[in-house]
Design an enzyme around this catalytic site. Structure first.
Site: not given
Ligand code: PGA
Ligand code: ZN
Length: 421
Positions: A42, A159, A167-168, A312, A337, A365-367, A388
């Site tokens: 994402s 994800h 998403q989380e 983000d 990130k 992290h990344r997904s 996270k």
């Molecule tokens: P991504 O997801 O690494 O797929 O962008 C992580 C996030 O959105 O925080």
């Molecule tokens: Zn995010």
């Protein structure tokens, strides 16, 4: 003075089985540093460019041989023989060589792999753990704070195929005394959640970040499972919850589609406020789409005094966007990130700007991840206080938590841990 004698990049696979780049840096005294670059699903449209070949006959276009050639060719030529004492100088040489605002020429993945591997090599020369070396390099005097883990135990959005819009869904053990107790609490709740989901007839296979991906009907049902598993595991009152809505992914043509319900930006804001009334939801990331600055600001005006509101995709670890958000009070926290911006020193600039403004910084992290634990060291070295890095399963996720357990042990009685909320 120790200098770079060789740099070599190779293609490896990330946790989703897609190609990514790993870089080895060798110094003139024989010291060696290695690092690997993660990749998002994402991704924000304002992130630095991740260079992929695009040749559909190989790895569905995801090969990174061009980025690798950029490391093994022009970057090596520019850095060979250069001293590694100052990370900013190394990173600036690569930025100058690239010459674009978003690293489109060399690729942020190429540049970041070298930037991180140089940090690791420096730590080797200094005979220091990476977190200590990063702290010394960037003038952080007390790198003794273990970060609060935000553990993503229910996966949705891009994800997983759970169908959940957010998403989380993360658990945050704010009421425990040490980092290792936080990991223990996370693991115990994760396993209680598994049993509860199984008993309710849901699948317990996991998504990209190691959390479960049940086909629940909406966020409330997911939160109810979280609250029940926290209760069953014995952590009532000691654990709060957080989400990454990753709202850019369910925004289209001016409307948000939240678990099948269309909502305007202000209706979405009302929805978050109602969720915060009903649940101990303390942290909300990417509540609105990446260019809906007004949506973020409205939510911050209502919840910013009591809740953590994280940018983000909105801010992409970019100091210009972070400064704009600080000036406009758009959020009150920044997700960090490394590969959104593409060098270690620019990432540190983003963290420091965030901290200096009194906001919180959450290292992420990344997904798509690798076995590299750089972010665990970054969180301690820069004293961010939060991380996270996924759920309590999949080695690409737990390797970061495991590294933090080692750092906690190394710090011994100096280790600090406290709730940022
Ligand atoms: P991504 O997801 O690494 O797929 O962008 C992580 C996030 O959105 O925080
Ligand atoms: Zn995010």
């Amino acid at each position: 003075m120790t200098t770079i004698s060789h740099i070599h990049a190779r293609q490896i696979l990330d946790s989703r089985g897609n190609p990514t780049i790993e870089v080895d840096v060798t110094l003139d005294d024989g010291t060696f540093g290695r690092s690997a670059v993660p990749s998002g699903a994402s991704t924000g449209t304002h992130e630095a460019l991740e260079l992929r070949d695009g040749d559909k006959t190989r790895y569905h276009g995801k090969d990174v041989t061009k980025a690798i050639a950029n490391v093994n060719g022009p970057i090596l030529d520019a850095l060979k023989g250069k001293p590694i004492s100052d990370q900013r100088t190394i990173d600036q040489l690569m930025l100058d060589l690239d010459g674009t605002p978003n690293k489109a020429s060399l690729g942020a993945n190429a540049i970041l792999g070298v930037s991180m591997a140089v940090c690791r090599a420096r730590a080797g020369v200094e005979h220091k753990p990476l977190w200590q070396s990063l702290a010394d390099q960037f003038d952080v005097s007390t790198p003794t704070l273990l970060p609060m883990p935000m553990m993503n135990v229910i996966n949705g959005g891009q994800h997983a195929d759970s169908g959940l819009s957010f998403q989380e869904c993360m658990i945050i053990p704010t009421g425990v005394a040490t980092f290792s107790e936080a990991i223990r609490a996370g693991s115990e709740v994760f396993h209680c959640l598994k049993t509860l989901l199984k008993d309710a007839g849901y699948t317990v296979s996991v998504g990209d970040e190691g959390g479960f991906a049940p086909q629940v009907k909406n966020a409330e049902e997911a939160f109810d499972f979280l609250m029940k598993s926290i209760d069953v595991a014995g952590y009532t009152g000691k654990m709060q919850i957080g989400i990454d809505a990753a709202a850019s992914e369910f925004y289209k043509d001016g409307s948000y589609d939240v678990d099948g319900k269309p909502m305007s930006s202000s209706e979405l804001t009302d929805y978050y406020v109602s969720l915060c009334d009903k649940y101990p939801l303390i942290s909300i990331e990417d509540s609105h789409s990446e260019d809906d600055w007004d949506g973020f600001s409205d939510l911050t005006a209502r919840l910013g005094g009591t809740h953590q509101l994280v940018g983000d995709d909105l801010l992409v670890t970019n100091v210009e966007r972070i400064q704009k958000a600080i000036d406009a009070k758009t959020v009150n926290s920044v997700l960090i990130k490394l590969n959104q911006i593409g060098t270690v020193s620019e990432t540190v600039d983003a963290i420091k700007l965030t901290q200096d403004s009194g906001w919180t910084a959450v290292v992420s992290h990344r997904s798509g991840e690798t076995e590299d634990t750089f972010i665990a060291h970054l969180a301690v070295g820069l004293r961010t206080g939060q991380i996270k890095t996924g759920s309590l399963s999949r080695t690409d996720r737990v390797c970061k938590y495991n590294q933090l357990l080692r750092i906690e042990e190394q710090l011994g009685s100096k280790a600090e841990f406290s709730s940022p909320f």
